[in-house]
Design an enzyme around this catalytic site. Structure first.
Site, PDB file in Angstrom:
ATOM      1  N   ARG A 229      -7.840  -9.697 -14.410  1.00 42.29           N
ATOM      2  CA  ARG A 229      -8.457  -8.240 -14.221  1.00 42.29           C
ATOM      3  C   ARG A 229      -8.111  -7.798 -15.755  1.00 42.29           C
ATOM      4  O   ARG A 229      -6.846  -7.870 -16.216  1.00 42.29           O
ATOM      5  CB  ARG A 229      -7.600  -7.588 -13.089  1.00 42.29           C
ATOM      6  CG  ARG A 229      -8.228  -6.504 -12.749  1.00 42.29           C
ATOM      7  CD  ARG A 229      -7.729  -5.854 -11.388  1.00 42.29           C
ATOM      8  NE  ARG A 229      -7.925  -6.926 -10.032  1.00 42.29           N
ATOM      9  CZ  ARG A 229      -7.477  -6.522  -9.038  1.00 42.29           C
ATOM     10  NH1 ARG A 229      -7.215  -5.451  -8.726  1.00 42.29           N
ATOM     11  NH2 ARG A 229      -7.829  -7.426  -8.158  1.00 42.29           N
TER      12      ARG A 229
ATOM     13  N   SER B  39     -11.843  -4.934  -7.700  1.00 46.58           N
ATOM     14  CA  SER B  39     -10.960  -4.383  -6.166  1.00 46.58           C
ATOM     15  C   SER B  39     -11.018  -2.909  -6.515  1.00 46.58           C
ATOM     16  O   SER B  39     -12.158  -2.230  -6.759  1.00 46.58           O
ATOM     17  CB  SER B  39      -9.770  -5.119  -6.126  1.00 46.58           C
ATOM     18  OG  SER B  39      -9.180  -4.673  -4.962  1.00 46.58           O
ATOM     19  N   HIS B  40      -9.804  -2.312  -6.545  1.00 43.17           N
ATOM     20  CA  HIS B  40      -9.458  -0.760  -6.211  1.00 43.17           C
ATOM     21  C   HIS B  40      -9.350  -0.101  -7.611  1.00 43.17           C
ATOM     22  O   HIS B  40      -9.213   1.000  -7.578  1.00 43.17           O
ATOM     23  CB  HIS B  40      -8.527  -0.756  -5.510  1.00 43.17           C
ATOM     24  CG  HIS B  40      -7.017  -1.289  -6.127  1.00 43.17           C
ATOM     25  ND1 HIS B  40      -6.751  -2.484  -6.156  1.00 43.17           N
ATOM     26  CD2 HIS B  40      -6.189  -0.627  -6.927  1.00 43.17           C
ATOM     27  CE1 HIS B  40      -5.735  -2.796  -6.572  1.00 43.17           C
ATOM     28  NE2 HIS B  40      -5.225  -1.536  -7.098  1.00 43.17           N
TER      29      HIS B  40
ATOM     30  N   LYS C 271     -11.605 -13.290  -8.989  1.00 46.43           N
ATOM     31  CA  LYS C 271     -10.962 -13.895  -7.923  1.00 46.43           C
ATOM     32  C   LYS C 271     -11.389 -15.172  -7.807  1.00 46.43           C
ATOM     33  O   LYS C 271     -12.758 -15.398  -7.561  1.00 46.43           O
ATOM     34  CB  LYS C 271     -10.959 -13.211  -6.655  1.00 46.43           C
ATOM     35  CG  LYS C 271     -10.226 -11.761  -6.733  1.00 46.43           C
ATOM     36  CD  LYS C 271     -10.310 -11.023  -5.537  1.00 46.43           C
ATOM     37  CE  LYS C 271      -9.798  -9.575  -5.610  1.00 46.43           C
ATOM     38  NZ  LYS C 271      -9.650  -8.899  -4.385  1.00 46.43           N
TER      39      LYS C 271
ATOM     40  N   ASP D 189     -11.784  -0.635   0.326  1.00 41.85           N
ATOM     41  CA  ASP D 189     -11.794  -0.535  -1.032  1.00 41.85           C
ATOM     42  C   ASP D 189     -13.075  -1.020  -1.699  1.00 41.85           C
ATOM     43  O   ASP D 189     -13.944  -1.200  -1.196  1.00 41.85           O
ATOM     44  CB  ASP D 189     -10.366  -1.179  -1.599  1.00 41.85           C
ATOM     45  CG  ASP D 189     -10.817  -2.891  -1.423  1.00 41.85           C
ATOM     46  OD1 ASP D 189     -11.496  -3.095  -0.784  1.00 41.85           O
ATOM     47  OD2 ASP D 189      -9.687  -3.369  -1.801  1.00 41.85           O
TER      48      ASP D 189
ATOM     49  N   ASP E 181     -13.993  -3.683  -3.108  1.00 49.08           N
ATOM     50  CA  ASP E 181     -14.689  -5.155  -2.808  1.00 49.08           C
ATOM     51  C   ASP E 181     -14.603  -5.216  -1.529  1.00 49.08           C
ATOM     52  O   ASP E 181     -15.113  -6.364  -0.890  1.00 49.08           O
ATOM     53  CB  ASP E 181     -14.137  -6.168  -3.932  1.00 49.08           C
ATOM     54  CG  ASP E 181     -12.448  -6.546  -3.363  1.00 49.08           C
ATOM     55  OD1 ASP E 181     -11.869  -5.512  -2.958  1.00 49.08           O
ATOM     56  OD2 ASP E 181     -12.078  -7.432  -3.668  1.00 49.08           O
TER      57      ASP E 181
ATOM     58  N   ASP F  71     -12.480  -6.105   0.834  1.00 49.28           N
ATOM     59  CA  ASP F  71     -11.630  -6.966   1.583  1.00 49.28           C
ATOM     60  C   ASP F  71     -10.645  -6.368   2.083  1.00 49.28           C
ATOM     61  O   ASP F  71      -9.777  -6.847   2.996  1.00 49.28           O
ATOM     62  CB  ASP F  71     -11.089  -8.178   0.495  1.00 49.28           C
ATOM     63  CG  ASP F  71     -10.283  -7.577  -0.514  1.00 49.28           C
ATOM     64  OD1 ASP F  71     -10.488  -6.322  -0.769  1.00 49.28           O
ATOM     65  OD2 ASP F  71      -9.774  -8.364  -1.201  1.00 49.28           O
ATOM     66  N   ARG F  72     -10.232  -5.148   1.848  1.00 48.27           N
ATOM     67  CA  ARG F  72      -9.035  -4.263   2.415  1.00 48.27           C
ATOM     68  C   ARG F  72      -9.855  -3.011   3.304  1.00 48.27           C
ATOM     69  O   ARG F  72     -10.574  -2.506   2.856  1.00 48.27           O
ATOM     70  CB  ARG F  72      -8.238  -3.565   1.220  1.00 48.27           C
ATOM     71  CG  ARG F  72      -7.129  -4.501   0.790  1.00 48.27           C
ATOM     72  CD  ARG F  72      -6.135  -3.942   0.280  1.00 48.27           C
ATOM     73  NE  ARG F  72      -6.475  -3.335  -0.797  1.00 48.27           N
ATOM     74  CZ  ARG F  72      -5.922  -2.141  -1.630  1.00 48.27           C
ATOM     75  NH1 ARG F  72      -4.916  -1.973  -1.138  1.00 48.27           N
ATOM     76  NH2 ARG F  72      -6.430  -1.451  -2.723  1.00 48.27           N
TER      77      ARG F  72
ATOM     78  N   HIS G  48      -4.079  -5.707   3.558  1.00 48.52           N
ATOM     79  CA  HIS G  48      -4.793  -7.010   3.528  1.00 48.52           C
ATOM     80  C   HIS G  48      -4.444  -7.667   4.705  1.00 48.52           C
ATOM     81  O   HIS G  48      -3.457  -7.866   5.099  1.00 48.52           O
ATOM     82  CB  HIS G  48      -4.330  -7.844   2.463  1.00 48.52           C
ATOM     83  CG  HIS G  48      -5.038  -7.556   1.099  1.00 48.52           C
ATOM     84  ND1 HIS G  48      -5.974  -7.752   0.497  1.00 48.52           N
ATOM     85  CD2 HIS G  48      -4.248  -6.968   0.040  1.00 48.52           C
ATOM     86  CE1 HIS G  48      -6.496  -7.298  -0.533  1.00 48.52           C
ATOM     87  NE2 HIS G  48      -5.291  -7.009  -1.060  1.00 48.52           N
TER      88      HIS G  48
END
Length: 454
Positions: A14, A102-103, A112, A247, A249, A251-252, A334
């Site tokens: 990242r 992500s966030h 990832k 978020d 992407d 995933d959360r 998560h």
């Protein structure tokens, strides 16, 4: 320090665009990932997806060139959530790469990585090998191209992914429900409607559903309460049964009850653990070490076996594989599922919470109550010059209490406990503290922060 030293983190890649992460770096990382796969597996293809950040298409193209150059095929999934990419990696038994930050704010992007079956790639499981080869490529070296380049193809798995998510609940349990989801201009705007529209009894409203990696409405980081403000207000004004904050992407997910009050990641972990144990009595449930003490208590009370883990998805996924755990949760929201290839999914968690509310026959505010037994400080970050030295000083000051070093320093003082751990990327110490009541929590936080900053 090279640019790769700056962007390769403990469990992903990242950095800021374009000074840290650009097309040249993405290409080098594609070569590095393909080289790692060639050396450690018989992988013949990988899946690649991206979020809505403007730099995504260029980076995917450059990364793909690096992979194809090494003779490995690329299946381009296009726009998708991180859990969609994990799903594709699992069902196709192929390694994967997800381009997302992500966030993080709009100026960032990242990657990832996983191997076949959505198994994570972190610094202990291959990421340093990827980095080493990528460094060689950036310096004009690296492995030679394969005798035959890989093939590029495209595949849309959104519908199949949505059907997979629905298998985690009995739709009859959900019943009639009004749901509002704030997708923060992130990938939830694509995947959330694709799942919810398959449930006729659910009325869905999406806030900020347009895919826009500049995040024009608010940051895609629901861990920060300010970024849940619009959702909480809309839940109350619209009379919704539940609010969902995703978020970037997707995933959360953070959950908001019908009163506009947010659930902590620990509360949601406990609630999901009960659901998982109903389906798999006596199963092992993972929780990271900054989750509330209520989580292992609830797991034990419902006949499960709680296992405490370090913070971070690569650690949790590995321990899930090692222990056969059916579910794992982190305080950061998560949530991991064995039937989802041990990967995390905000959508699966959302449906399971909705099903628990539907089964109860009451509101979410009542469902959550049995799981909220203590008062938590939330994560408090303090900048320090020497994190290791501060941790040792705090440890000595609490030498009369139970301590462990699973991840940083955890001290259990009976009616209160705390964890102090260093950031992987910044000169920060992260404090999480929990106590039996609000006054004790506040007093102990003050004591610890005075010690940390003195």
């Amino acid at each position: 320090m090279s640019v790769l030293d700056q962007i390769v983190k403990a469990y992903d890649i990242r950095g800021t665009v374009p000074d840290q992460l650009n097309a040249d770096v993405a290409h080098a990382l594609g070569v590095g990932f393909a080289s790692f796969l060639r050396s450690n597996s018989d992988a013949e293809q990988i899946v690649i997806a991206r979020d809505m950040r403007p730099s995504g298409p260029e980076f995917v193209e450059a990364f793909s060139r690096g992979v194809l150059n090494q003779g490995i095929d690329v299946i381009d999934l296009g726009l998708g959530s991180t859990d969609l990419m994990y799903y594709a990696s699992g069902v196709l038994d192929a390694p994967g790469a997800m381009f997302t930050a992500s966030h993080n704010p709009a100026g960032y992007n990242g990657i990832k990585l996983c191997v076949a079956g959505a198994r994570p790639v972190g610094v202990d499981t291959g990421l340093l090998d990827v980095k080493r080869v990528a460094e060689e490529v950036l310096q004009g070296g690296g492995p030679k191209p394969a005798a035959s380049a890989g093939l590029h193809s495209e595949r849309n798995v959104l519908s199949d992914f949505a059907e997979h998510v629905l298998t985690f609940v009995d739709l009859a349990d959900i019943g009639t429900m009004r749901v509002v989801a704030d997708t923060a201009n992130g990938m939830g705007g694509l995947v959330v409607p694709a799942v919810m529209e398959r449930i006729p009894s659910v009325e869905l409203e999406v806030m900020y559903g347009e895919l826009d990696g500049t995040f024009p409405n608010h940051p895609a980081d629901p861990l920060q309460p300010a970024n849940q403000r619009d959702l909480r207000a809309r839940v109350k004004s619209g009379g919704f049964d539940i609010g969902l904050a995703f978020d970037g992407d997707a995933d959360r997910v953070f959950v908001v009850d019908e009163l506009g009050e947010g659930l902590s990641g620990s509360t949601t972990t406990a609630l999901l653990a009960v659901s998982a144990l109903r389906a798999a009595p006596g199963a092992t449930i993972l929780h990271n070490l900054i989750c509330s003490k209520s989580v292992p208590e609830v797991v034990t009370e419902h006949g499960g076996v709680p296992v405490r883990t370090k913070v971070g998805h690569s650690y949790i996924k590995q321990i899930m594989a090692d222990t056969g755990a059916v579910f794992g949760g982190e305080h950061s929201a998560h949530y991991y599922f064995a039937r989802n290839f041990n990967a995390d999914s905000g959508l699966i968690a959302s449906l399971m919470v909705m099903a628990e509310v539907g089964r109860s026959g009451g509101p979410l505010s009542a469902v959550r109550a049995p799981f909220e037994r203590y008062v938590a400080s939330g994560e408090i970050n303090t900048q320090v010059d020497d994190a290791a030295n501060v941790i040792e000083q705090v440890s000595r000051a609490h030498s009369g209490h139970d301590q462990d070093r699973l991840d940083g320093l955890t001290v259990d003082c009976g009616d209160w406990w705390f964890n102090l751990r260093p950031s992987n990327t910044e000169p920060l110490l992260r404090l999480n503290l929990e106590a039996a009541d609000r006054n004790t929590c506040a007093d102990r936080v003050t004591e610890l922060l005075t010690m940390i900053t003195s």
